[in-house]
Design a protein around this motif. Structure first.
Motif, PDB file in Angstrom:
ATOM      1  N   LEU A 225       0.818  -1.215   0.000  1.00 27.64           N
ATOM      2  CA  LEU A 225       0.000   0.000   0.000  1.00 27.64           C
ATOM      3  C   LEU A 225       0.849   1.261   0.000  1.00 27.64           C
ATOM      4  O   LEU A 225       0.673   2.142  -0.863  1.00 27.64           O
ATOM      5  CB  LEU A 225      -0.927  -0.007   1.228  1.00 27.64           C
ATOM      6  CG  LEU A 225      -1.718   1.276   1.488  1.00 27.64           C
ATOM      7  CD1 LEU A 225      -2.599   1.638   0.297  1.00 27.64           C
ATOM      8  CD2 LEU A 225      -2.543   1.136   2.775  1.00 27.64           C
ATOM      9  N   GLN A 226       1.758   1.399   0.950  1.00 22.01           N
ATOM     10  CA  GLN A 226       2.524   2.638   1.046  1.00 22.01           C
ATOM     11  C   GLN A 226       3.497   2.827  -0.121  1.00 22.01           C
ATOM     12  O   GLN A 226       3.738   3.957  -0.572  1.00 22.01           O
ATOM     13  CB  GLN A 226       3.280   2.731   2.385  1.00 22.01           C
ATOM     14  CG  GLN A 226       4.134   1.557   2.750  1.00 22.01           C
ATOM     15  CD  GLN A 226       3.391   0.547   3.612  1.00 22.01           C
ATOM     16  OE1 GLN A 226       2.192   0.312   3.429  1.00 22.01           O
ATOM     17  NE2 GLN A 226       4.109  -0.053   4.567  1.00 22.01           N
ATOM     18  N   GLU A 227       4.033   1.721  -0.642  1.00 28.72           N
ATOM     19  CA  GLU A 227       4.900   1.817  -1.812  1.00 28.72           C
ATOM     20  C   GLU A 227       4.113   2.281  -3.035  1.00 28.72           C
ATOM     21  O   GLU A 227       4.578   3.118  -3.817  1.00 28.72           O
ATOM     22  CB  GLU A 227       5.551   0.456  -2.089  1.00 28.72           C
ATOM     23  CG  GLU A 227       6.563   0.041  -1.018  1.00 28.72           C
ATOM     24  CD  GLU A 227       6.954  -1.422  -1.115  1.00 28.72           C
ATOM     25  OE1 GLU A 227       7.949  -1.814  -0.463  1.00 28.72           O
ATOM     26  OE2 GLU A 227       6.264  -2.192  -1.823  1.00 28.72           O
ATOM     27  N   SER A 228       2.915   1.751  -3.174  1.00 31.88           N
ATOM     28  CA  SER A 228       2.053   2.146  -4.296  1.00 31.88           C
ATOM     29  C   SER A 228       1.686   3.616  -4.206  1.00 31.88           C
ATOM     30  O   SER A 228       1.687   4.340  -5.212  1.00 31.88           O
ATOM     31  CB  SER A 228       0.786   1.293  -4.303  1.00 31.88           C
ATOM     32  OG  SER A 228       1.088  -0.077  -4.489  1.00 31.88           O
ATOM     33  N   ALA A 229       1.375   4.068  -3.002  1.00 30.13           N
ATOM     34  CA  ALA A 229       1.008   5.474  -2.812  1.00 30.13           C
ATOM     35  C   ALA A 229       2.181   6.391  -3.150  1.00 30.13           C
ATOM     36  O   ALA A 229       1.998   7.469  -3.736  1.00 30.13           O
ATOM     37  CB  ALA A 229       0.548   5.701  -1.372  1.00 30.13           C
ATOM     38  N   LEU A 230       3.379   5.982  -2.776  1.00 31.52           N
ATOM     39  CA  LEU A 230       4.559   6.788  -3.095  1.00 31.52           C
ATOM     40  C   LEU A 230       4.721   6.942  -4.603  1.00 31.52           C
ATOM     41  O   LEU A 230       4.908   8.050  -5.118  1.00 31.52           O
ATOM     42  CB  LEU A 230       5.808   6.148  -2.499  1.00 31.52           C
ATOM     43  CG  LEU A 230       7.128   6.864  -2.830  1.00 31.52           C
ATOM     44  CD1 LEU A 230       7.193   8.212  -2.120  1.00 31.52           C
ATOM     45  CD2 LEU A 230       8.330   6.009  -2.465  1.00 31.52           C
ATOM     46  N   LEU A 231       4.643   5.836  -5.333  1.00 29.05           N
ATOM     47  CA  LEU A 231       4.819   5.886  -6.784  1.00 29.05           C
ATOM     48  C   LEU A 231       3.709   6.691  -7.445  1.00 29.05           C
ATOM     49  O   LEU A 231       3.964   7.473  -8.371  1.00 29.05           O
ATOM     50  CB  LEU A 231       4.859   4.469  -7.370  1.00 29.05           C
ATOM     51  CG  LEU A 231       6.045   3.595  -6.968  1.00 29.05           C
ATOM     52  CD1 LEU A 231       6.022   2.276  -7.743  1.00 29.05           C
ATOM     53  CD2 LEU A 231       7.368   4.307  -7.195  1.00 29.05           C
ATOM     54  N   ALA A 232       2.478   6.524  -6.974  1.00 35.63           N
ATOM     55  CA  ALA A 232       1.362   7.274  -7.554  1.00 35.63           C
ATOM     56  C   ALA A 232       1.550   8.772  -7.343  1.00 35.63           C
ATOM     57  O   ALA A 232       1.192   9.588  -8.203  1.00 35.63           O
ATOM     58  CB  ALA A 232       0.044   6.805  -6.941  1.00 35.63           C
ATOM     59  N   GLY A 233       2.127   9.134  -6.216  1.00 34.98           N
ATOM     60  CA  GLY A 233       2.335  10.549  -5.928  1.00 34.98           C
ATOM     61  C   GLY A 233       3.420  11.187  -6.771  1.00 34.98           C
ATOM     62  O   GLY A 233       3.391  12.395  -7.041  1.00 34.98           O
ATOM     63  N   ILE A 234       4.379  10.403  -7.211  1.00 38.58           N
ATOM     64  CA  ILE A 234       5.495  10.940  -7.997  1.00 38.58           C
ATOM     65  C   ILE A 234       5.033  11.482  -9.339  1.00 38.58           C
ATOM     66  O   ILE A 234       5.573  12.472  -9.849  1.00 38.58           O
ATOM     67  CB  ILE A 234       6.564   9.840  -8.205  1.00 38.58           C
ATOM     68  CG1 ILE A 234       7.260   9.504  -6.888  1.00 38.58           C
ATOM     69  CG2 ILE A 234       7.590  10.257  -9.249  1.00 38.58           C
ATOM     70  CD1 ILE A 234       8.216   8.326  -6.980  1.00 38.58           C
ATOM     71  N   VAL A 235       4.009  10.869  -9.919  1.00 34.93           N
ATOM     72  CA  VAL A 235       3.615  11.144 -11.304  1.00 34.93           C
ATOM     73  C   VAL A 235       3.345  12.624 -11.549  1.00 34.93           C
ATOM     74  O   VAL A 235       3.710  13.167 -12.601  1.00 34.93           O
ATOM     75  CB  VAL A 235       2.386  10.298 -11.677  1.00 34.93           C
ATOM     76  CG1 VAL A 235       1.808  10.740 -13.019  1.00 34.93           C
ATOM     77  CG2 VAL A 235       2.758   8.821 -11.716  1.00 34.93           C
ATOM     78  N   GLN A 236       2.716  13.310 -10.609  1.00 38.63           N
ATOM     79  CA  GLN A 236       2.359  14.715 -10.827  1.00 38.63           C
ATOM     80  C   GLN A 236       3.590  15.585 -11.082  1.00 38.63           C
ATOM     81  O   GLN A 236       3.574  16.476 -11.927  1.00 38.63           O
ATOM     82  CB  GLN A 236       1.587  15.278  -9.624  1.00 38.63           C
ATOM     83  CG  GLN A 236       1.066  16.690  -9.868  1.00 38.63           C
ATOM     84  CD  GLN A 236       0.399  17.268  -8.632  1.00 38.63           C
ATOM     85  OE1 GLN A 236       1.054  17.798  -7.745  1.00 38.63           O
ATOM     86  NE2 GLN A 236      -0.922  17.136  -8.578  1.00 38.63           N
ATOM     87  N   LYS A 251       7.486  12.007   1.071  1.00 39.11           N
ATOM     88  CA  LYS A 251       6.620  11.419   2.090  1.00 39.11           C
ATOM     89  C   LYS A 251       5.332  12.221   2.245  1.00 39.11           C
ATOM     90  O   LYS A 251       4.242  11.663   2.402  1.00 39.11           O
ATOM     91  CB  LYS A 251       7.361  11.341   3.425  1.00 39.11           C
ATOM     92  CG  LYS A 251       6.612  10.548   4.491  1.00 39.11           C
ATOM     93  CD  LYS A 251       7.486  10.313   5.716  1.00 39.11           C
ATOM     94  CE  LYS A 251       6.756   9.432   6.736  1.00 39.11           C
ATOM     95  NZ  LYS A 251       7.600   9.166   7.928  1.00 39.11           N
ATOM     96  N   LYS A 252       5.441  13.555   2.210  1.00 40.71           N
ATOM     97  CA  LYS A 252       4.240  14.397   2.262  1.00 40.71           C
ATOM     98  C   LYS A 252       3.294  14.041   1.133  1.00 40.71           C
ATOM     99  O   LYS A 252       2.086  13.896   1.336  1.00 40.71           O
ATOM    100  CB  LYS A 252       4.625  15.877   2.147  1.00 40.71           C
ATOM    101  CG  LYS A 252       5.249  16.484   3.382  1.00 40.71           C
ATOM    102  CD  LYS A 252       5.543  17.965   3.120  1.00 40.71           C
ATOM    103  CE  LYS A 252       6.283  18.606   4.275  1.00 40.71           C
ATOM    104  NZ  LYS A 252       6.611  20.026   3.989  1.00 40.71           N
TER     105      LYS A 252
END
Length: 761
Positions: A225-236, A251-252
């Motif tokens: 879960l947390q790894e997926s959220a990190l990668l999804a956040g990078i895209v922007q 992390k934010k």
């Protein structure tokens, strides 16, 4: 419908749409107006839809650039190369957490709307109007996917990339029309799969699989879960949220994604809170791109494979097409490299030559009968860091394939002369006077105008004691220069040139061998790969096979792997079986009792030839067994180093010979490569020994690296069995019978072991 105002102004609806960052069509939707036909907009400015039909029409399977993977013969990784590091995977091979995270943060209504999200547009318009800037976009995941396709099509051309991402009405119209098409044709799951495979995640990683490997060293299907959220956040913003360079900011952003996932019901608030407290858990893998990162010391082989690919029309109509396929094609290239043989080559080079030495060494192993290159290495590492003694010049191959022009081969060329003579009908017992020094005979026939020795050129042997007559067996074992000059004068240069062509022996520049007598002594520059392949024809009983490095190539197309055509080895008869068998017997004598004894492989049938050039600028050993052929060169790439009073691999050499430095490298490399393989035998050919000469003629060692003849002399004088002692051209070794009182020869000379100074090969 909204119309363009005179003077180029936009209607309020159009201005709002542009301000929002969406297209004119979206503005039309906001106003509740039906979607117009694209042509009715009448936009003629640059970036409009007038070239719409020229864009790629099929976005189901866009031409995504992917990494090319190079494997050894056993399927082990050698290297990966890419312009964009990407490995396309199916949606089922992407973690469900990752799928939910990207949808939640980028387009939470993805499964509810079509190509355009009206609610999202209105929400963004309202928020942006209040803030006075574009703080929220309204592009759907489908629109973002289409934009990425445009960027992918632009490749690495900065001008095309700028055009693909420019915020113009025309481009947004194009983007929207494609989004509508994609929604109709692909469906949501396929769009999500394509989006996750195409988007950029920073750190040279394109697509979620490459990103997962880069940041967490694991496949995308295993992301939590947390790894997926990190990668999804990078895209922007891959640079702003790069976790490698700014963990706090990353992390934010990750926690924003987790919060959004809880808001849309993908996870519970408790799950989100627990994940927010966790560290990033990075396990970063350094990007491994290109032959400089090749494992097993196979950087030079990797570069050779690349050059084969870029130069062979089988892989594309022109070099530009082939380069694009190499860098972007998602290829899996299985090569001929035997990992066991390659390890043996590299270890042997490392054991005998230091990378910081004045000279370098190169070794190449080829399989007779198939042409497969199973090992290729150098003492200096592959790379561009001169301080670390690296080089990108491949000393094993021709200039076209590695920017090396080859090296003078010395006496390793003499077997080609012998093969030509045997094919011309000369017997293996052929005898020539072979004086110590010989004025090159003139004229000598060639394939054209005869050679004439206008300058009165003379060729000497290494030592004054080297004088004939000699027969071929002894002349080959002792590497007698004047013998082979006389052989060339006898048969002519044309048969020698033709034999070289049949064995594909050309200069490193690609030019044919010149028809001059000195070629018999190896004065022309040739590559180790060329020499190993030519000697492999002797092992293969006269059949020459062109060298090959690529076994197979497959390309990932959609969900399938498609096989591509690859260049094949071409075999042709270079000489009769009997000629090859006779050469094998002659060259067995070189390692059994001639100049190449230090390279002998013991009980395994093996043959070879030493070679050392003028002023000891190059030293060679080329040899083979029935199932493996190899060439080793030692010298200076600039040809400026004379290998006299020199230390190589920590060992001091007063004089370097073909047997004492290249020979042991060859022996160790071959021993490891052949371990566990059947010890095949050559077809035996009996060559009568020459008649014994007078004792004073035999009272010396005529070779340069081999055994002294003291024991032989002792046996000859006393009728006993003499064994020659090891020596670098010395004549002190050997154990003979009891001294004959009629001969005034020191006892130690006959009986005692010893070493003497050496000479040429």
């Amino acid at each position: 419908m909204p119309k363009k105002r005179s003077g180029g102004g936009l209607s309020p609806t159009q201005q709002a749409a542009k301000f929002l960052g969406v297209s004119v069509l979206a503005g039309a939707v906001m106003a509740g107006i039906a979607l117009p036909a694209v042509g009715a907009l009448g936009l003629a400015a640059k970036g409009s839809v007038e070239s719409f039909d020229e864009l790629p029409a099929n976005l189901k399977t866009p031409p995504l650039s992917q990494r090319t993977t190079i494997l050894d013969a056993d399927g082990g990784l050698i290297a990966t190369v890419y312009s964009r590091d990407r490995t396309v995977v199916d949606l089922k091979d992407i973690s469900p957490y990752m799928q939910k995270a990207i949808v939640a943060i980028e387009d939470s209504r993805f499964y509810e709307h079509g190509a355009i999200d009206l609610k999202g547009v209105l929400r963004a318009l309202n928020k942006n109007a209040r803030s006075g800037e574009v703080s929220e976009g309204a592009s759907t995941l489908t629109q973002q996917y289409v934009k990425n396709v445009f960027v992918e099509e632009a490749g690495d051309d900065p001008t095309k990339v700028a055009q693909a991402t420019q915020q113009t009405i025309g481009r947004k119209i194009q983007e929207l029309k494609y989004a509508i098409q994609v929604e109709e044709e692909l469906g949501k799951k396929k769009i999500l799969e394509n989006y996750l495979n195409i988007t950029f995640f920073g750190q040279q990683a394109y697509g979620v699989e490459a990103a997962s490997q880069r940041y967490f060293s694991k496949p995308a299907k295993d992301l939590n879960l947390q790894e997926s959220a990190l990668l999804a956040g990078i895209v922007q913003s891959p640079s702003r949220y790069d976790p490698v360079n700014d963990e706090a900011e990353a992390k934010k952003r990750r926690n924003v994604v987790l919060k959004r996932m809880a808001e849309v019901g993908d996870i519970s608030p408790e799950q989100a809170a627990e994940a927010m407290r966790s560290p990033l858990g990075l396990k970063v893998s350094k990007p491994q791109n290109g032959c400089t990162t090749a494992v097993k010391g196979a950087g030079f082989f990797c570069a050779y494979v690349r050059n084969v690919f870029l130069n062979d029309p089988v892989f594309g109509k022109d070099k530009q097409t082939r380069a694009k396929l190499w860098n972007q094609g998602g290829l899996t290239i299985r090569t001929t490299l035997d990992p066991k043989a390659q390890e043996s080559v590299q270890q042997s080079l490392k054991d005998h030559v230091n990378k910081s030495d004045e000279v370098a060494a190169a070794a190449t192993l080829v399989e007779p009968g198939t042409g497969k290159i199973v090992g290729m290495g150098q003492s200096k590492p592959y790379g561009s860091n001169a301080k670390e003694h690296e080089t990108e010049i491949n000393y094993s191959v021709n200039y076209e394939m590695g920017t090396s022009a080859g090296f003078p081969t010395g006496s390793t060329f003499k077997p080609f002369v012998a093969a030509a003579a045997l094919e011309a009908g000369r017997p293996p017992t052929q005898e020539y006077p072979s004086p110590y020094e010989l004025t090159v005979p003139s004229p000598i026939q060639t394939c054209g105008k005869p050679y004439t020795n206008d300058d009165g050129t003379k060729i000497p042997n290494e030592n004054e004691s080297e004088k004939g007559p000699y027969q071929l067996k002894e002349a080959m074992a002792l590497s007698v220069n004047t013998y082979f000059i006389e052989m060339v004068a006898d048969i002519g240069l044309c048969p020698v040139a033709e034999m070289a062509e049949k064995l594909h022996v050309r200069q490193g520049s690609g030019k044919k061998m010149p028809q001059v007598p000195s070629i018999a002594l190896g004065t022309e520059s040739v590559s180790p790969l060329t020499m190993a392949s030519a000697y492999a024809a002797f092992a293969n009983r006269g059949m020459y096979c062109t060298p090959v490095a690529i076994e197979s190539v497959t390309q990932r197309v959609g969900n399938k792997n498609e096989s591509l055509e690859v260049p094949k080895s071409s075999c042709s008869r270079a000489m009769s079986e009997n000629t090859a068998d006779t050469i094998n017997a002659l060259l067995k004598g070189v390692v059994d009792s001639g100049t190449g004894q230090q390279a002998g492989l013991g009980d395994r049938d093996n043959a070879g030839k030493t070679g050392t050039t003028d002023e000891r600028r190059n030293a060679w050993f080329v040899g083979y067994t029935p199932n493996l052929s190899g060439a080793v060169w030692v010298g200076s790439a600039t040809q400026q180093v004379k290998m006299q009073n020199i230390t190589i691999g920590g060992v001091y050499h007063e004089l370097v010979y073909g047997a004492d430095t290249p020979g042991p490298i060859w022996k160790d490399a071959m021993t490891g490569a052949l371990e566990g393989k059947e010890a095949e035998s050559f077809v035996p050919v009996h060559i009568p020994d020459p008649k014994p000469k007078k004792p004073d003629d035999r009272d010396r060692d005529r070779d340069d690296d081999g055994n002294g003849d003291g024991g032989f002399i002792g046996g000859l004088i006393n009728g006993g069995n003499g064994n020659g002692g090891n020596g670098d051209g010395g004549g002190d070794g050997g154990n003979g019978g009891e001294p004959d009182p009629e001969f005034s020869i020191p006892e130690g000379f006959i009986q005692g072991p010893g070493n003497g100074p050496g000479g040429r090969d």
